[in-house]
Design a protein around this motif. Structure first.
Motif, PDB file in Angstrom:
ATOM      1  N   SER A  10       2.816  -4.771   7.544  1.00 27.89           N
ATOM      2  CA  SER A  10       1.456  -4.480   8.009  1.00 27.89           C
ATOM      3  C   SER A  10       0.636  -3.746   6.955  1.00 27.89           C
ATOM      4  N   ARG A  11       1.325  -3.135   5.969  1.00 29.04           N
ATOM      5  CA  ARG A  11       0.620  -2.383   4.924  1.00 29.04           C
ATOM      6  C   ARG A  11       0.876  -2.998   3.538  1.00 29.04           C
TER       7      ARG A  11
ATOM      8  N   LYS B 157       0.837  -1.205   0.000  1.00 23.44           N
ATOM      9  CA  LYS B 157       0.000   0.000   0.000  1.00 23.44           C
ATOM     10  C   LYS B 157       0.870   1.251   0.000  1.00 23.44           C
ATOM     11  N   THR B 158       2.070   1.139   0.586  1.00 22.98           N
ATOM     12  CA  THR B 158       2.996   2.276   0.688  1.00 22.98           C
ATOM     13  C   THR B 158       4.344   1.874   0.104  1.00 22.98           C
TER      14      THR B 158
END
Length: 547
Positions: free
Chosen positions: A431-432, A424-425
């Motif tokens: 965790s992302r 996501k990043t």
């Protein structure tokens, strides 16, 4: 070319041509194109042995030769063909197919050409007629014209083709390619390593006018040295037949198209019924001439054309045919597709999709046999859904979290399943990040193909070991069988035959029976694995051609 392919090629060369040819062939496979002097230096073999080995490889199409890379005048270089050597594994299947389609005569023609590599039509007809006459009842003989007719049929259906014209060296005849290794310094024109096609060689499928009158002759000489004497007589035979310099070889690609069609027909029969497979068989037969070998689907055929081409023995009415065609189009395996509405509907056989679905079913079967039905369920789910997270796999497959996790990691460790990270990043923080499991069918098929090569190599090696361990016993058995055959021909009494048979003791007979049982099992396993190899190779080649 992988290490497994080179190992299998080496074993096949050793089994059929001996250890010296194996050494030269594997050296060319590993090192690429080389001239004669380099091959002699790096293999440590004598000049005479290397020349003879190259002659054998060129004669059987396993090696090609061309001018050196430094241009005209540089030494001739030799290059081994891995694909052509691997075709040796499929020889029994080619021969059996010829027997199924054209009887004993077709079987012996294909067998003779596979043994010789390439030879003339007149020589093949004479040899096959003699062999058929030898097996006939006393007083019966095989006419040359019958064998010539079968040979012509094999050429008309493109199972046989002319060898491409090769450059002449000096005043030598058209057998120059097999003699070229003796003069490595002579420049040679580049030779096309691909099989000749009618487009590149106009007379590839033209049967010459051969004057062959006579019948097969029985061999009355003893077995020892018979083949050598026959070859010597053929060389010294001054008689001409009108086909001198025209050599023929087996068209492997045509056999492969036939195998592909039979695989699709068999799959339709297993999935639906026999009538559906006969409809697909008719469609494939109608489009044999109009469809190119690498096409993803056949040319469109109307329902009216299909109905007129169905053999009367099927007794399929037009409404029934329409229902079957609709059933085939709606089937998830997508063997048949609809391309239009004219002429009662235009239909095609989806060759690439059929191969892809069959390869997919093979992969699923391998996973199920190795890791169980639950792992196969996960594998099948990932093939269908493309990308899934671990939680989604657990839910869709209805398997407990712990078991699903273990199975996914097992499949991942075997490279049957891949893990794709989608962050996501930009920092790829766990965790992302989404972790998606997926199956890439093409790389997985390639990996399974290499496993099949390794399996076949192990089977061949085991068979060679079993034969070597019992070499003395096998030679004794062959000698006794030869003595029995000669006694039967000479009309010996039963007591003499019994006495000769008792030369093999009961324990030796039991050992022979056990050995033959093991050899038959290994041969059967080789043929079964080769069917999987053919399917995976066809799928990979079809995918590469369509992309």
């Amino acid at each position: 070319m992988t290490a497994q392919e080179v190992r299998l090629c080496g074993l096949l060369l050793r089994e059929h041509f001996g250890e010296v040819v194996e050494k030269v062939g594997t050296h060319l496979l590993k090192c690429g194109a080389q001239n004669l002097r380099t091959i002699i230096h790096e293999t440590g073999l004598s000049v005479d042995l290397v020349k003879k080995s190259l002659c054998v490889l060129v004669q059987h199409g396993a090696s090609t030769f061309s001018s050196g890379r430094k241009g005209p005048g540089s030494p001739t270089e030799y290059h081994a063909s891995c694909d052509r050597i691997l075709r040796i594994l499929r020889y029994p299947r080619y021969i059996y197919t010829a027997k199924t389609l054209y009887g004993d005569t077709g079987e012996l023609i294909i067998e003779e050409l596979l043994q010789r590599g390439h030879t003339t039509m007149s020589s093949t007809v004479k040899t096959v007629a003699d062999r058929l006459t030898q097996n006939m009842a006393e007083g019966l003989t095989m006419d040359y014209s019958e064998v010539s007719s079968t040979f012509s049929k094999l050429v008309e259906t493109h199972f046989l083709q002319r060898c491409p014209p090769l450059p002449r060296v000096g005043n030598k005849d058209s057998s120059a390619p097999s003699e070229t290794p003796a003069a490595p310094g002579t420049p040679a024109a580049p030779v096309n390593t691909a099989p000749p096609t009618p487009e590149s060689f106009p007379e590839c499928y033209k049967v010459p006018s051969v004057t062959l009158i006579g019948r097969g002759k029985r061999q009355l000489a003893s077995e020892d040295g018979e083949e050598q004497r026959s070859a010597k007589r053929a060389k010294m035979d001054p008689e001409t037949h009108g086909d001198e310099g025209i050599y023929w070889q087996v068209n492997f690609e045509r056999f492969h198209l036939h195998f592909r069609d039979q695989t699709i027909i068999s799959a339709v029969a297993n999935k639906l019924d026999q009538t559906s497979s006969e409809i697909v068989r008719t469609m494939l037969r109608m489009s044999e001439v109009t469809t190119s070998p690498m096409a993803t689907c056949t040319k469109p055929l109307s329902a009216n054309e299909i109905f007129r081409s169905l053999p009367p023995s099927y007794n399929i009415l037009r409404p029934i045919l329409d229902q079957y065609l609709t059933l085939l189009v709606d089937d998830p395996m997508e063997f048949v597709g609809k391309a239009g509405e004219s002429g009662g509907g235009m239909f095609v056989v989806n060759l690439h999709r059929a191969l892809a679905n069959l390869a997919r079913a093979t992969l699923e079967s391998v996973v199920q046999e190795r890791f169980g039905s639950r792992s196969a369920r996960i594998f099948r789910l990932l093939l269908r859904k493309r990308h899934l997270e671990q939680k989604q796999v657990e839910d869709f497959a209805m398997i407990p979290a712990k078991e699903a996790k273990d199975m996914l990691y097992t499949l991942l460790s075997q490279n049957l399943v891949q893990l794709q990270e989608i962050p996501k990043t930009p920092d790829y923080a766990p965790s992302r990040t989404f972790y998606l499991y997926t199956v890439n069918q093409l790389p997985t098929a390639r990996m399974l193909l290499q496993s099949c090569y390794k399996t076949v190599a192990n089977l061949v090696e085991r068979r060679l070991f079993e034969t070597k361990e019992s070499k003395r016993l096998l030679e004794k058995s062959q000698r006794i069988e030869a003595i029995l055959a000669s006694l039967q021909v000479s009309g010996a009494e039963p007591e003499q035959l019994t006495e000769v048979e008792e030369m093999i003791t009961a324990p030796e007979k039991q050992q022979l029976d056990t050995l033959r049982l093991h050899i038959n099992k290994l041969d059967s396993a080789e043929n079964q694995v080769d069917e999987t190899i053919f399917l995976l190779e066809s799928y990979i080649n079809s995918t590469n051609a369509s992309s």
